[in-house]
Design a protein around this motif. Structure first.
Motif, PDB file in Angstrom:
ATOM      1  N   GLY A  34     -13.533   3.682  -4.872  1.00  0.00           N
ATOM      2  CA  GLY A  34     -13.152   2.855  -3.722  1.00  0.00           C
ATOM      3  C   GLY A  34     -11.679   2.973  -3.396  1.00  0.00           C
ATOM      4  O   GLY A  34     -11.293   3.052  -2.218  1.00  0.00           O
ATOM      5  N   ILE A  35     -10.821   3.013  -4.418  1.00  0.00           N
ATOM      6  CA  ILE A  35      -9.379   3.143  -4.206  1.00  0.00           C
ATOM      7  C   ILE A  35      -9.054   4.501  -3.581  1.00  0.00           C
ATOM      8  O   ILE A  35      -8.231   4.611  -2.673  1.00  0.00           O
ATOM      9  CB  ILE A  35      -8.621   2.970  -5.546  1.00  0.00           C
ATOM     10  N   LYS A  36      -9.721   5.549  -4.072  1.00  0.00           N
ATOM     11  CA  LYS A  36      -9.515   6.884  -3.507  1.00  0.00           C
ATOM     12  C   LYS A  36      -9.917   6.926  -2.028  1.00  0.00           C
ATOM     13  O   LYS A  36      -9.242   7.541  -1.202  1.00  0.00           O
ATOM     14  CB  LYS A  36     -10.300   7.937  -4.307  1.00  0.00           C
ATOM     15  N   ALA A  37     -11.043   6.254  -1.714  1.00  0.00           N
ATOM     16  CA  ALA A  37     -11.493   6.216  -0.316  1.00  0.00           C
ATOM     17  C   ALA A  37     -10.477   5.479   0.556  1.00  0.00           C
ATOM     18  O   ALA A  37     -10.229   5.876   1.709  1.00  0.00           O
ATOM     19  CB  ALA A  37     -12.855   5.531  -0.230  1.00  0.00           C
ATOM     20  N   PHE A  38      -9.869   4.414   0.026  1.00  0.00           N
ATOM     21  CA  PHE A  38      -8.869   3.643   0.765  1.00  0.00           C
ATOM     22  C   PHE A  38      -7.654   4.512   1.093  1.00  0.00           C
ATOM     23  O   PHE A  38      -7.182   4.547   2.239  1.00  0.00           O
ATOM     24  CB  PHE A  38      -8.456   2.427  -0.067  1.00  0.00           C
ATOM     25  N   TYR A  39      -7.153   5.235   0.098  1.00  0.00           N
ATOM     26  CA  TYR A  39      -5.961   6.055   0.336  1.00  0.00           C
ATOM     27  C   TYR A  39      -6.276   7.289   1.183  1.00  0.00           C
ATOM     28  O   TYR A  39      -5.423   7.762   1.946  1.00  0.00           O
ATOM     29  CB  TYR A  39      -5.279   6.419  -0.983  1.00  0.00           C
ATOM     30  N   LYS A  40      -7.487   7.767   1.083  1.00  0.00           N
ATOM     31  CA  LYS A  40      -7.900   8.865   1.961  1.00  0.00           C
ATOM     32  C   LYS A  40      -7.880   8.398   3.416  1.00  0.00           C
ATOM     33  O   LYS A  40      -7.457   9.131   4.318  1.00  0.00           O
ATOM     34  CB  LYS A  40      -9.313   9.333   1.566  1.00  0.00           C
ATOM     35  N   TYR A  41      -8.337   7.153   3.634  1.00  0.00           N
ATOM     36  CA  TYR A  41      -8.315   6.574   4.990  1.00  0.00           C
ATOM     37  C   TYR A  41      -6.883   6.448   5.494  1.00  0.00           C
ATOM     38  O   TYR A  41      -6.572   6.823   6.638  1.00  0.00           O
ATOM     39  CB  TYR A  41      -9.004   5.213   4.987  1.00  0.00           C
ATOM     40  N   PRO A  52       0.808  -1.231   0.000  1.00  0.00           N
ATOM     41  CA  PRO A  52       0.000   0.000   0.000  1.00  0.00           C
ATOM     42  C   PRO A  52       0.835   1.271   0.000  1.00  0.00           C
ATOM     43  O   PRO A  52       0.466   2.266  -0.645  1.00  0.00           O
ATOM     44  CB  PRO A  52      -0.812  -0.128   1.288  1.00  0.00           C
ATOM     45  N   ASP A  53       1.995   1.244   0.696  1.00  0.00           N
ATOM     46  CA  ASP A  53       2.810   2.452   0.797  1.00  0.00           C
ATOM     47  C   ASP A  53       3.867   2.576  -0.298  1.00  0.00           C
ATOM     48  O   ASP A  53       4.619   3.550  -0.325  1.00  0.00           O
ATOM     49  CB  ASP A  53       3.476   2.531   2.177  1.00  0.00           C
ATOM     50  N   THR A  54       3.912   1.598  -1.230  1.00  0.00           N
ATOM     51  CA  THR A  54       4.844   1.728  -2.353  1.00  0.00           C
ATOM     52  C   THR A  54       4.110   1.957  -3.680  1.00  0.00           C
ATOM     53  O   THR A  54       4.744   2.125  -4.721  1.00  0.00           O
ATOM     54  CB  THR A  54       5.751   0.472  -2.490  1.00  0.00           C
ATOM     55  N   VAL A  55       2.792   1.937  -3.624  1.00  0.00           N
ATOM     56  CA  VAL A  55       1.987   2.217  -4.817  1.00  0.00           C
ATOM     57  C   VAL A  55       2.096   3.701  -5.162  1.00  0.00           C
ATOM     58  O   VAL A  55       1.963   4.566  -4.296  1.00  0.00           O
ATOM     59  CB  VAL A  55       0.509   1.831  -4.589  1.00  0.00           C
ATOM     60  N   GLU A  56       2.336   3.984  -6.443  1.00  0.00           N
ATOM     61  CA  GLU A  56       2.413   5.367  -6.916  1.00  0.00           C
ATOM     62  C   GLU A  56       1.357   5.603  -7.998  1.00  0.00           C
ATOM     63  O   GLU A  56       0.698   4.657  -8.445  1.00  0.00           O
ATOM     64  CB  GLU A  56       3.820   5.650  -7.463  1.00  0.00           C
ATOM     65  N   LEU A  57       1.224   6.857  -8.393  1.00  0.00           N
ATOM     66  CA  LEU A  57       0.185   7.223  -9.362  1.00  0.00           C
ATOM     67  C   LEU A  57       0.325   6.429 -10.655  1.00  0.00           C
ATOM     68  O   LEU A  57      -0.676   5.969 -11.206  1.00  0.00           O
ATOM     69  CB  LEU A  57       0.240   8.726  -9.652  1.00  0.00           C
ATOM     70  N   GLN A 100      -1.004   6.725   8.186  1.00  0.00           N
ATOM     71  CA  GLN A 100      -0.205   5.592   7.740  1.00  0.00           C
ATOM     72  C   GLN A 100       0.576   5.946   6.474  1.00  0.00           C
ATOM     73  O   GLN A 100       1.501   5.240   6.088  1.00  0.00           O
ATOM     74  CB  GLN A 100      -1.103   4.378   7.477  1.00  0.00           C
ATOM     75  N   LEU A 101       0.162   7.037   5.826  1.00  0.00           N
ATOM     76  CA  LEU A 101       0.867   7.572   4.659  1.00  0.00           C
ATOM     77  C   LEU A 101       0.970   9.077   4.810  1.00  0.00           C
ATOM     78  O   LEU A 101       0.140   9.703   5.496  1.00  0.00           O
ATOM     79  CB  LEU A 101       0.101   7.259   3.368  1.00  0.00           C
ATOM     80  N   ASN A 102       1.971   9.669   4.156  1.00  0.00           N
ATOM     81  CA  ASN A 102       2.063  11.135   4.192  1.00  0.00           C
ATOM     82  C   ASN A 102       1.757  11.758   2.831  1.00  0.00           C
ATOM     83  O   ASN A 102       1.937  12.954   2.640  1.00  0.00           O
ATOM     84  CB  ASN A 102       3.440  11.585   4.688  1.00  0.00           C
TER      85      ASN A 102
END
Length: 299
Positions: A79-86, A48-53, A92-94
């Protein structure tokens, strides 16, 4: 960062903080699972934290090649946007790799509607000599008079009817309550059904507060309402393929065509976004009642 741990946290966030229904949570998690499958298919597995645009854009191309239609792709992206917003909100991400991810352009399809004449024909086709006749007539009047979803109709409760002031309360998507004005026709037939017919039914334990019951004294299924409407359409020779949702679309369309304020219709339909209502607000309840009385054919 581990996908499954992040997925579990996301699930809790959707249930507790967003108060989404079980079906909605499952849909979000199902969409996230597709991203996980894509991440695991890479030669160097993504976390999750190595995924990029650029990975997310590649993912969209991947689901497009699977043959998913634009509306399904747009839902997955949401759904993906909601996941990364969370993840961002939970520290957990910056950064949010999905921020610039664009959904495919959707052509907006206008829903089928019925004319007032068609609705009158369908209601007139109901055989009131049968035991279920008054119940079915009342259901159509409430579906059309209040713009309910079929689930809201079959779960409607007597304790949520305020017929003296011509309002009903329904539990909509995401367990959100809303008050809806109901016109004089709806009030008339609800009173007839409740006071003249339903009182003679044997009612199963736990169903005492449910408005619409079958002959065994239990609440109706969604399938029954679909079949009942299909049968009426065949009986009247209506060529359109209609469902309970057609009455909801007709409710909104007839109000807007009659000059009703779009925000009022949004409030009554329970749409979170006014753009959803635009394909055919918190206002004071007397105003909403006035909109129904002034613009709805059944008032």
């Amino acid at each position: 960062m581990d996908w499954q741990r992040a997925k579990k946290g996301f699930s809790s966030y959707l249930k507790i903080e967003k108060s989404l229904s079980g079906n909605s949570v499952e849909a979000y998690l199902g969409d996230l699972e597709k991203l996980i499958q894509f991440a695991d298919s890479k030669p160097v597995k993504l976390k999750p934290d190595t995924v990029e645009l650029n990975h997310l854009r590649e993912f969209i191309m991947w689901i497009n090649e699977l043959g998913m239609i634009p509306s399904s792709q747009a839902r997955i992206i949401s759904g993906i946007k909601a996941f990364y917003k969370y993840l961002l909100m939970d520290n957990q991400l910056n950064y949010d790799p999905s921020e610039l991810l664009e959904a495919p352009r959707l052509s907006r399809k206008l829903p089928d509607t019925l004319s007032v004449v068609d609705i009158d024909k369908l209601i007139d086709a109901i055989d009131l000599s049968k035991p279920e006749g008054m119940r079915n007539k009342t259901m159509i009047e409430v579906l059309y008079g209040c713009g309910l979803r079929v689930t809201e109709l079959v779960n409607l409760r007597i304790s949520n009817l305020y017929l003296d002031v011509e309002f009903i309360k329904v539990l909509g998507k995401g367990d959100k309550e809303r008050l809806i004005p109901i016109g004089s026709q709806g009030v008339k037939f609800l009173k007839l059904w409740l006071n003249e017919v339903r009182t003679h039914n044997t009612i199963q334990s736990g169903e005492e507060d449910i408005v619409f019951l079958n002959r065994r004294g239990k609440r109706l299924s969604r399938v029954y309402v679909f079949l009942m409407i299909k049968e009426l359409a065949e009986k009247t020779g209506l060529k359109k393929s209609i469902s309970p949702h057609t009455f909801r679309h007709s409710f909104a369309t007839h109000l807007i065509e009659g000059g009703a304020d779009l925000r009022a219709v949004q409030e009554m339909l329970g749409h979170e976004s006014i753009t959803t209502t635009e394909i055919y607000t918190h206002l004071d309840k007397e105003y909403l009642k006035g909109v129904i009385i002034e613009h709805h054919p059944r008032s």
